[in-house]
Write an enzyme that holds these catalytic residues in place. Sequence first.
Site, PDB file in Angstrom:
ATOM      1  N   CYS A  14       0.946  -1.374   0.063  1.00 38.31           N
ATOM      2  CA  CYS A  14       0.159  -0.056   0.011  1.00 38.31           C
ATOM      3  C   CYS A  14       0.918   1.351   0.168  1.00 38.31           C
ATOM      4  O   CYS A  14       1.929   1.191  -0.036  1.00 38.31           O
ATOM      5  CB  CYS A  14      -1.099  -0.039   1.184  1.00 38.31           C
ATOM      6  SG  CYS A  14       0.071  -0.003   2.811  1.00 38.31           S
ATOM      7  N   CYS A  32       3.075   1.629   3.090  1.00 39.47           N
ATOM      8  CA  CYS A  32       4.504   0.898   2.906  1.00 39.47           C
ATOM      9  C   CYS A  32       5.450   1.701   1.981  1.00 39.47           C
ATOM     10  O   CYS A  32       6.611   1.588   2.294  1.00 39.47           O
ATOM     11  CB  CYS A  32       4.186  -0.343   2.044  1.00 39.47           C
ATOM     12  SG  CYS A  32       3.056  -1.617   3.290  1.00 39.47           S
ATOM     13  N   ASP A  88      -1.717 -24.374  -7.001  1.00 41.29           N
ATOM     14  CA  ASP A  88      -0.519 -24.833  -6.070  1.00 41.29           C
ATOM     15  C   ASP A  88      -1.333 -24.455  -4.832  1.00 41.29           C
ATOM     16  O   ASP A  88      -2.252 -24.004  -4.594  1.00 41.29           O
ATOM     17  CB  ASP A  88       0.573 -23.581  -6.376  1.00 41.29           C
ATOM     18  CG  ASP A  88       1.469 -23.670  -5.009  1.00 41.29           C
ATOM     19  OD1 ASP A  88       1.860 -24.992  -4.645  1.00 41.29           O
ATOM     20  OD2 ASP A  88       1.682 -22.659  -4.527  1.00 41.29           O
ATOM     21  N   ASP A 146       2.284 -19.305  -6.865  1.00 40.36           N
ATOM     22  CA  ASP A 146       3.020 -18.035  -6.284  1.00 40.36           C
ATOM     23  C   ASP A 146       4.433 -18.077  -6.103  1.00 40.36           C
ATOM     24  O   ASP A 146       5.105 -17.223  -5.920  1.00 40.36           O
ATOM     25  CB  ASP A 146       2.343 -17.782  -5.079  1.00 40.36           C
ATOM     26  CG  ASP A 146       2.824 -18.711  -3.966  1.00 40.36           C
ATOM     27  OD1 ASP A 146       2.859 -19.896  -4.078  1.00 40.36           O
ATOM     28  OD2 ASP A 146       3.254 -18.415  -2.854  1.00 40.36           O
ATOM     29  N   ASP A 165       6.600 -22.853  -8.943  1.00 42.25           N
ATOM     30  CA  ASP A 165       5.602 -22.864  -9.692  1.00 42.25           C
ATOM     31  C   ASP A 165       5.798 -22.083 -10.973  1.00 42.25           C
ATOM     32  O   ASP A 165       4.817 -22.016 -11.902  1.00 42.25           O
ATOM     33  CB  ASP A 165       4.313 -22.107  -9.335  1.00 42.25           C
ATOM     34  CG  ASP A 165       3.910 -22.975  -7.781  1.00 42.25           C
ATOM     35  OD1 ASP A 165       3.625 -24.021  -7.807  1.00 42.25           O
ATOM     36  OD2 ASP A 165       3.578 -22.074  -6.973  1.00 42.25           O
TER      37      ASP A 165
END
Length: 732
Positions: free
Chosen positions: A47, A50, A450, A630, A634
Amino acid sequence: MASTDFHYEERPRPAACPACSVAPLAEHLAELPKDAEIMLSVPTIHCAACISAVERALSKMHGVTDARVNLTLRRAAVKTDGTVSVDDLIARLAAVGYEAHELDAGRLSSTAAQRQGRDLLMRLGVAFFAMMNVMLLSVAVWSGAEGVTRDMMHWISAAIAIPAVIFAGRPFYVSAWSALRVGRLNMDVPITLAILLALVTSLYETMHSGAHAYFDAAVSLCFFLLGGRYLDFKTRASARSAAQELSALEVPRALRVTATGEEVVAAADLAIGDVIRVRPGGRIPADGVVTRGTSELDRALMTGESLPAAIGVGGQVSAGEINLTGPLDLRVTAAGRDSSLARIADLVAMAEAGRSNYTSLADQAAKLYAPFVHILSALAAVGWWLYTQDIRVSLNIAAAVLIITCPCALGLAVPAVTTAASGRLFRKGLLIKHATALERLAEVDCVVFDKTGTLTMGAPEAMGLDDLSAAQKAILAGMVAGSDHPLSRALAEALADLKVNPAPLDDLREKLGLGVEGRYQGQMIRLGRAEWVGAEALDETATYLAIGDTPPVALRFRDHIRDGAEATIAALKAKGVRILMLSGDQEGAVASFAARLGIEDYRANAKPEEKAAMLKDLADQGHKVLMVGDGLNDTVALASAHVSISPATALDAARAASDMVLLGRDLAPLPDAMETAKRARARIKENFTLATAYNVIAVPIAVAGFATPLVAALAMSASSITVSLNALRLRG
């Protein structure tokens, strides 16, 4: 899943911020050159607050001249005067609660895409400026100006239009020439011919004091077509190569141990047999075998396993994993392009190349459209020249045919719909990155998930604490209060929710690789490995509490289900979509989690290449597979799937490999995205139908000589607007 245990250093342990428990607090490796720019991946930012916190923390450091955060890419670009090391920056961010690790800025190529976007926007602006000015001058001609006045307006229009069209239309000319030089046609060939023919015809008319010139038609063509090209670019602006992102995760420097001590070397210079040292918090630069030390590794990048794995002498490690608790000496077994991380990057690059072979609806239309337009225009020119023996008439009609059939509507058919659908899904929390992602998503009949970090939040959830006595809860709260191990944090959070006050403990110490011990009212208390506390290990995620001579108590954990996961699985099943779950976790954990979500088909212990192979098998069976993942493990599957989605919390490389990104913590937008994709595909086909109907009506009029190039340009603009308005129906 086998018992998962604590792995500690034998020392008092202060409390640590959960957000930085696995932050790469890497050792100081080398001084940076003067005026260096350091790229940091900061995956936990989410955000504006942050952004401010990270920029403020970095800017206050001595030696930092500038710090800028990109929320979309989750990166911080830090400029220094050369006196600040990467280690200092990462440690500073860890101190304010943000995980960070170094990216190799030299391997990232986003600047090229940024330049392309600025270039298209600049050309679009020039075309708009020229179009509006030439239109104003044309008003005088339309109002009845004659003779010298009309000729002057035409020459001024030419002075504006010719340089503007040459500059603004360059993307079309380059693309058309690239196609023609290899003996093929694309949609830019008729565009280029229409623009050039309109200019040549207009210049001919102007030089001979003709009544009509069509400079406004030429610049209008450029503007509308560039508008479609820019819309298409914006839908792809956030897409970048996952293979490059994976390469950027490779550690640029390593600490090699020699007979005379330690030396800093480039990771690319490591050779098989070298001994390297990785300190707590450092990312491992090469594959190797542990020759000295014990620690815990964050292997989430490679296996998807959410909990740290214990490692000791003889243990195998892979490049890209993070050393968490103790220093390790490793003997290199593979480095550079031979490392596990590099091999995965190569697999991803191959998968991305395969995906680029997907043929969109627009490309399919172009294969038929371009030859048809050329043949029709040539036949019209030849026919009218044979009929009238007037080259001016035949060129005018040929230009009118090219302009009226110019693929503006076709050029806007896909990007207009994609932009409208992307805006709709963005408001619902899903970012579309790839130009053809929606078309491919509409074809999906199988979804592969996943587990860790995708269907779960990647953090363990303590179970069964209500079965403990009040005294056991208080002692347990005291034991975990000073630890930052993931299981300790899970226990601490659960006990805090139960409002348990920690008991006062004496001699609280962490034992390397075993757990934590202390004393309570003279009794020895231990929390950690089953064999250390004298318990029988369970085949699931657990740790064990032993109080004095009483039998040890097993404390079990389960994965915390991501918001919306259960509803998403149910909605997809209701649509008749096949559901599979692939995970690098152990069989027991995967089986129990699959049962909780009602997933019948799952695979455990799946390595990255095995996941990609499973997706290939599904594709060979005729399935169009959506992969949702993620982690680094993967990435190959994400790149090789028919279409792919990653959550915003995913590794940078996983987000780069995926076609779409879930911006929130909820999986709920996924079923709606599939429905929107089907509607978008229907709108695209409607737009093609509208564009075709327009051509069926307009082309005979142009061929018959009833449409001048100017009228053709106006008709072409009307069809483009109709296509755009139809696309906007998706925004609701």
